[in-house]
Motif scaffolding. Structure first.
Motif, PDB file in Angstrom:
ATOM      1  N   VAL A   1       0.860  -1.181   0.000  1.00  0.00           N
ATOM      2  CA  VAL A   1       0.000   0.000   0.000  1.00  0.00           C
ATOM      3  C   VAL A   1       0.903   1.239   0.000  1.00  0.00           C
ATOM      4  O   VAL A   1       1.807   1.333   0.829  1.00  0.00           O
ATOM      5  CB  VAL A   1      -0.910   0.033   1.245  1.00  0.00           C
TER       6      VAL A   1
ATOM      7  N   PRO B   1      -3.989   1.187  -3.209  1.00  0.00           N
ATOM      8  CA  PRO B   1      -4.087  -0.086  -2.493  1.00  0.00           C
ATOM      9  C   PRO B   1      -3.168  -1.145  -3.082  1.00  0.00           C
ATOM     10  O   PRO B   1      -2.580  -0.950  -4.140  1.00  0.00           O
ATOM     11  CB  PRO B   1      -5.561  -0.473  -2.683  1.00  0.00           C
TER      12      PRO B   1
ATOM     13  N   ASP C   1      -6.624  -5.512  -4.416  1.00  0.00           N
ATOM     14  CA  ASP C   1      -7.527  -5.122  -3.322  1.00  0.00           C
ATOM     15  C   ASP C   1      -8.544  -4.109  -3.818  1.00  0.00           C
ATOM     16  O   ASP C   1      -8.189  -3.138  -4.488  1.00  0.00           O
ATOM     17  CB  ASP C   1      -6.741  -4.539  -2.150  1.00  0.00           C
TER      18      ASP C   1
ATOM     19  N   VAL D   1     -10.639   0.165   0.334  1.00  0.00           N
ATOM     20  CA  VAL D   1      -9.692   1.109   0.915  1.00  0.00           C
ATOM     21  C   VAL D   1     -10.312   1.693   2.174  1.00  0.00           C
ATOM     22  O   VAL D   1     -11.495   2.053   2.192  1.00  0.00           O
ATOM     23  CB  VAL D   1      -9.360   2.240  -0.078  1.00  0.00           C
TER      24      VAL D   1
ATOM     25  N   GLN E   1     -12.948   7.148  -4.146  1.00  0.00           N
ATOM     26  CA  GLN E   1     -12.129   6.106  -4.742  1.00  0.00           C
ATOM     27  C   GLN E   1     -12.381   6.135  -6.244  1.00  0.00           C
ATOM     28  O   GLN E   1     -13.525   6.127  -6.691  1.00  0.00           O
ATOM     29  CB  GLN E   1     -12.474   4.727  -4.172  1.00  0.00           C
TER      30      GLN E   1
ATOM     31  N   SER F   1      -5.826  -1.392   2.935  1.00  0.00           N
ATOM     32  CA  SER F   1      -6.618  -2.017   1.883  1.00  0.00           C
ATOM     33  C   SER F   1      -6.858  -3.491   2.181  1.00  0.00           C
ATOM     34  O   SER F   1      -6.126  -4.115   2.963  1.00  0.00           O
ATOM     35  CB  SER F   1      -5.943  -1.853   0.515  1.00  0.00           C
TER      36      SER F   1
END
Lengths: 115, 115
Positions: free
Chosen positions: B4, B25, B29, B32, B68, B93
């Motif tokens: 990350v 992330p 993944d 978050v 995001q 994440s």
């Protein structure tokens, strides 16, 4: 609501001595419990986690923790401390089937290791 | 290295200003999480996104917002900054929307200092 209590903001041990960091939890649902370590100026790294598969959980760097439902505890231990173990340790809890995982952290315990 | 990444590592700004913290992330993944670590509040969950959608909110102030993006990176926007916003901001994440037993992987954090 879930919470964890870490007893002792600071714990001092000598190199080679037993490490015991205490964590007690409160949860109305079966908990999942985590221990994270934070080294200076770094992020959090997972040491180990309890997910109900086994009550004694072994993690990285020689650490282990035992889930005791009767005592609502999840204490972290290591038989012999090393200088490199000096860091801050956080216990965290989550649980339930809400579809999201919110980690609730304790206030942390700073482990000091002396030669 | 958790995989990350967070930028910037350090940020110094003045009261009343606005800043943006960025997080990428781990590969694969979709979730978050943002956390704030301060001396008086400890480690607190702020907000979670999963695959571009807000999934859960914690103790996040109205002056703060996040999003995001389609490439799964996330940004945390902090506006009208106050001295008390000075803290370490972590991004974490995980793969799923939030299985309680799942491990969250933490980035190294962004240290924000508001003067």
């Amino acid at each position: 609501a879930q919470s964890v209590t870490q007893l002792g903001s600071h714990v001092s041990v000598s190199e080679g001595a037993l490490v015991l960091l205490r964590c007690n939890y409160s949860s109305s649902v079966p908990p999942y419990l985590f221990w994270y370590v934070q080294y200076p100026n770094q992020g959090l790294q997972l040491l180990l986690k309890y997910t109900s598969a086994a009550t004694l959980v072994k993690g990285i760097n020689g650490f282990e923790a035992e889930f005791k439902k009767s005592e609502t505890s999840f204490h972290l231990t290591k038989p012999s401390a090393h200088m490199s173990d000096a860091a801050e340790y956080f216990c965290a809890v989550t649980g339930g089937n809400t579809g999201f995982q919110k980690l609730v952290f304790g206030t942390g315990t700073r482990l000091l290791v002396s030669p | 290295d958790s995989g990350v990444t967070q930028t910037p590592k350090h940020l110094i700004t003045a009261t009343g200003q606005r800043v943006t913290l960025r997080c990428s992330p781990r590969s694969g993944d979709l979730s978050v999480y943002w956390y704030q670590q301060s001396l008086d509040q400890g480690l607190q969950f702020l907000i979670q996104y999963y695959n571009g959608e807000e999934r859960a909110k914690g103790n996040i102030l109205e002056r703060f917002s996040a999003q995001q993006f389609p490439d799964l990176h996330s940004e945390l926007n902090l506006s009208s900054l106050e001295l008390g916003d000075s803290a370490l901001y972590f991004c974490a994440s995980s793969e799923t929307p939030g299985q309680p037993s799942e491990t969250q992987y933490f980035g190294p954090g962004t240290r924000l200092l508001v003067l």
